[in-house]
Design an enzyme around this catalytic site. Structure first.
Site, PDB file in Angstrom:
ATOM      1  CE  LYS A   1     -20.430 -36.052 -84.397  1.00 16.57           C
ATOM      2  NZ  LYS A   1     -20.048 -35.306 -85.617  1.00 16.57           N
TER       3      LYS A   1
ATOM      4  CG  ASN B   1     -20.496 -28.166 -77.700  1.00 12.96           C
ATOM      5  OD1 ASN B   1     -20.669 -29.346 -78.035  1.00 12.96           O
ATOM      6  ND2 ASN B   1     -19.607 -27.821 -76.799  1.00 12.96           N
TER       7      ASN B   1
ATOM      8  CD  GLU C   1     -19.682 -30.550 -73.870  1.00 11.16           C
ATOM      9  OE1 GLU C   1     -19.697 -31.621 -74.501  1.00 11.16           O
ATOM     10  OE2 GLU C   1     -18.772 -30.241 -73.096  1.00 11.16           O
TER      11      GLU C   1
ATOM     12  CB  ILE D   1     -30.530 -35.555 -78.198  1.00 11.07           C
ATOM     13  CG1 ILE D   1     -30.415 -34.022 -78.121  1.00 11.07           C
ATOM     14  CG2 ILE D   1     -31.993 -35.966 -78.383  1.00 11.07           C
ATOM     15  CD1 ILE D   1     -30.861 -33.290 -79.367  1.00 11.07           C
TER      16      ILE D   1
ATOM     17  NE  ARG E   1     -22.309 -37.201 -63.136  1.00  7.60           N
ATOM     18  CZ  ARG E   1     -21.263 -36.672 -63.760  1.00  7.60           C
ATOM     19  NH1 ARG E   1     -20.446 -35.868 -63.146  1.00  7.60           N
ATOM     20  NH2 ARG E   1     -21.048 -36.936 -65.042  1.00  7.60           N
TER      21      ARG E   1
ATOM     22  CE  LYS F   1     -18.463 -37.488 -59.944  1.00  7.97           C
ATOM     23  NZ  LYS F   1     -18.759 -38.712 -59.172  1.00  7.97           N
TER      24      LYS F   1
HETATM   25  P1  ADP Z   1     -18.397 -31.092 -81.267  1.00 11.29           P
HETATM   26  O1  ADP Z   1     -17.072 -31.076 -80.589  1.00 11.29           O
HETATM   27  O2  ADP Z   1     -18.416 -30.283 -82.540  1.00 11.29           O
HETATM   28  O3  ADP Z   1     -19.520 -30.678 -80.345  1.00 11.29           O
HETATM   29  P2  ADP Z   1     -19.303 -33.850 -80.985  1.00 11.29           P
HETATM   30  O4  ADP Z   1     -18.433 -35.043 -81.199  1.00 11.29           O
HETATM   31  O5  ADP Z   1     -19.672 -33.491 -79.560  1.00 11.29           O
HETATM   32  O6  ADP Z   1     -18.614 -32.617 -81.708  1.00 11.29           O
HETATM   33  O7  ADP Z   1     -20.620 -34.088 -81.835  1.00 11.29           O
HETATM   34  C1  ADP Z   1     -21.681 -33.182 -81.715  1.00 11.29           C
HETATM   35  C2  ADP Z   1     -22.558 -33.121 -82.936  1.00 11.29           C
HETATM   36  O8  ADP Z   1     -23.113 -34.413 -83.248  1.00 11.29           O
HETATM   37  C3  ADP Z   1     -23.767 -32.237 -82.681  1.00 11.29           C
HETATM   38  O9  ADP Z   1     -23.473 -30.872 -82.920  1.00 11.29           O
HETATM   39  C4  ADP Z   1     -24.798 -32.799 -83.674  1.00 11.29           C
HETATM   40  O10 ADP Z   1     -24.672 -32.155 -84.933  1.00 11.29           O
HETATM   41  C5  ADP Z   1     -24.408 -34.269 -83.820  1.00 11.29           C
HETATM   42  N1  ADP Z   1     -25.281 -35.225 -83.125  1.00 11.29           N
HETATM   43  C6  ADP Z   1     -25.716 -36.387 -83.683  1.00 11.29           C
HETATM   44  N2  ADP Z   1     -26.471 -37.091 -82.831  1.00 11.29           N
HETATM   45  C7  ADP Z   1     -26.533 -36.375 -81.668  1.00 11.29           C
HETATM   46  C8  ADP Z   1     -27.186 -36.596 -80.397  1.00 11.29           C
HETATM   47  N3  ADP Z   1     -27.917 -37.708 -80.182  1.00 11.29           N
HETATM   48  N4  ADP Z   1     -27.057 -35.652 -79.442  1.00 11.29           N
HETATM   49  C9  ADP Z   1     -26.298 -34.545 -79.665  1.00 11.29           C
HETATM   50  N5  ADP Z   1     -25.666 -34.280 -80.843  1.00 11.29           N
HETATM   51  C10 ADP Z   1     -25.767 -35.176 -81.841  1.00 11.29           C
HETATM   52  N1  RBF Z   2     -16.942 -33.361 -68.214  1.00 13.88           N
HETATM   53  C1  RBF Z   2     -16.217 -33.360 -67.074  1.00 13.88           C
HETATM   54  O1  RBF Z   2     -15.057 -32.948 -67.071  1.00 13.88           O
HETATM   55  N2  RBF Z   2     -16.754 -33.797 -65.870  1.00 13.88           N
HETATM   56  C2  RBF Z   2     -18.020 -34.290 -65.789  1.00 13.88           C
HETATM   57  O2  RBF Z   2     -18.458 -34.681 -64.700  1.00 13.88           O
HETATM   58  C3  RBF Z   2     -18.803 -34.331 -67.000  1.00 13.88           C
HETATM   59  N3  RBF Z   2     -20.073 -34.827 -66.989  1.00 13.88           N
HETATM   60  C4  RBF Z   2     -20.787 -34.864 -68.157  1.00 13.88           C
HETATM   61  C5  RBF Z   2     -22.079 -35.393 -68.136  1.00 13.88           C
HETATM   62  C6  RBF Z   2     -22.837 -35.453 -69.297  1.00 13.88           C
HETATM   63  C7  RBF Z   2     -24.229 -36.019 -69.257  1.00 13.88           C
HETATM   64  C8  RBF Z   2     -22.281 -34.994 -70.534  1.00 13.88           C
HETATM   65  C9  RBF Z   2     -23.069 -35.070 -71.799  1.00 13.88           C
HETATM   66  C10 RBF Z   2     -21.006 -34.473 -70.550  1.00 13.88           C
HETATM   67  C11 RBF Z   2     -20.240 -34.399 -69.377  1.00 13.88           C
HETATM   68  N4  RBF Z   2     -18.949 -33.863 -69.370  1.00 13.88           N
HETATM   69  C12 RBF Z   2     -18.213 -33.842 -68.203  1.00 13.88           C
HETATM   70  C13 RBF Z   2     -18.404 -33.231 -70.583  1.00 13.88           C
HETATM   71  C14 RBF Z   2     -17.480 -34.136 -71.354  1.00 13.88           C
HETATM   72  O3  RBF Z   2     -16.179 -33.941 -70.872  1.00 13.88           O
HETATM   73  C15 RBF Z   2     -17.532 -33.755 -72.825  1.00 13.88           C
HETATM   74  O4  RBF Z   2     -18.817 -33.977 -73.355  1.00 13.88           O
HETATM   75  C16 RBF Z   2     -16.485 -34.482 -73.600  1.00 13.88           C
HETATM   76  O5  RBF Z   2     -16.422 -33.919 -74.861  1.00 13.88           O
HETATM   77  C17 RBF Z   2     -16.713 -35.992 -73.676  1.00 13.88           C
HETATM   78  O6  RBF Z   2     -15.669 -36.597 -74.378  1.00 13.88           O
HETATM   79 MG    MG Z   3     -19.894 -31.456 -78.379  1.00  8.83          MG
END
Ligand code: ADP
Ligand code: RBF
Ligand code: MG
Length: 153
Positions: free
Chosen positions: A23, A31, A81, A84, A106, A109
Site C-alpha cells: 500500500k 489477498n 493478489e 484494482i 507475463r 520474475k
Molecule cells: P496486505 O499485505 O494485507 O495484503 P496491502 O498493503 O497489500 O496489505 O494492502 C491490501 C489491502 O488494501 C486490501 O486488502 C484492501 O483492503 C486495500 N485496498 C485499498 N485499495 C485497494 C486497491 N485499489 N486494490 C487492492 N486492494 C486495495
Molecule cells: N512479485 C514477484 O516476486 N515477481 C513478480 O514478477 C511480481 N509481479 C507482480 C505483478 C503484479 C501486477 C502484482 C500486483 C504483483 C506482483 N508481484 C510480483 C507481487 C509483489 O511482490 C507483491 O504484491 C508485493 O507485496 C509488492 O510489494
Molecule cells: Mg496484499
C-alpha cells in the site's frame, strides 16, 4: 486465442496478506485465502494476469493479479493478489472480492531491486488498462457473476 483455463472466475473474502506495505508503494493487493488459491485450475500457470474485479457487488473495475510464489520475496506459499485500478476511500478486509481473469501478461520474475519490481508492476497496469478496452474484454464487465449482492452464491 484465449489461454487454456481462461476466463477464470473466483470469489472469496479478502484476507490480510504478507504485510509488506504494498500500500505504501501505491500498489495495494487484496489477498485471497488459501482454499481459493488451491481451487485454481491446474492448467492456469503462475504469472501476472489481468481482468475485472468488484468488491461486495459494487462497481466493476479493471484489475491486475499476481499468481504464484513471488520470486522476489521467495515465498513458500502460493498466493493470489489482486490490485484494482481504482482508488478506494478505505480498506475492505473481510469483503467479498469477485474477479474474472481474462488474460495473461507475463511470468513472475525475480528482480534486482524493489524499484525494478515496482516498475514492472506499473507497466503491467498500463498493459491491462489498454487490453481491457477491447470489445471482447469489455463484454465481461457486464457478466451476471458480478451483479449479485448475495455473499452466499
Ligand atoms: P496486505 O499485505 O494485507 O495484503 P496491502 O498493503 O497489500 O496489505 O494492502 C491490501 C489491502 O488494501 C486490501 O486488502 C484492501 O483492503 C486495500 N485496498 C485499498 N485499495 C485497494 C486497491 N485499489 N486494490 C487492492 N486492494 C486495495
Ligand atoms: N512479485 C514477484 O516476486 N515477481 C513478480 O514478477 C511480481 N509481479 C507482480 C505483478 C503484479 C501486477 C502484482 C500486483 C504483483 C506482483 N508481484 C510480483 C507481487 C509483489 O511482490 C507483491 O504484491 C508485493 O507485496 C509488492 O510489494
Ligand atoms: Mg496484499
Amino acid at each position: 486465442m484465449p489461454m487454456d483455463g481462461l476466463p477464470h472466475y473466483a470469489s472469496g473474502p479478502v484476507i490480510k496478506g504478507f504485510g509488506r506495505g504494498s500500500k505504501q508503494l501505491g500498489i495495494p493487493t487484496a489477498n485471497y485465502p488459501e482454499d481459493i488459491v488451491d481451487s485454481l485450475p491446474q492448467m492456469l500457470n503462475t504469472g501476472v494476469y489481468y481482468g475485472w474485479a468488484n468488491v461486495d457487488g459494487g462497481q466493476v473495475y479493471k484489475m491486475v493479479m499476481s499468481i504464484g510464489w513471488n520470486p522476489f520475496y521467495k515465498n513458500t506459499k502460493k498466493s493470489m493478489e489482486t490490485h484494482i485500478l481504482h482508488t478506494f476511500p478505505s480498506d475492505f478486509y473481510g469483503s467479498l472480492l469477485r474477479v474474472c481473469i481474462l488474460g495473461y501478461i507475463r511470468p513472475e520474475k525475480d528482480f534486482k531491486s524493489l524499484d525494478d519490481l515496482i516498475a514492472a508492476i506499473k507497466s503491467d497496469i498500463v498493459f491491462a488498462d489498454e487490453a481491457l478496452e477491447q470489445n471482447e474484454m469489455l463484454q465481461h464487465k457486464k457478466d451476471q457473476f458480478f451483479q449479485t449482492n448475495n455473499v452466499e452464491d
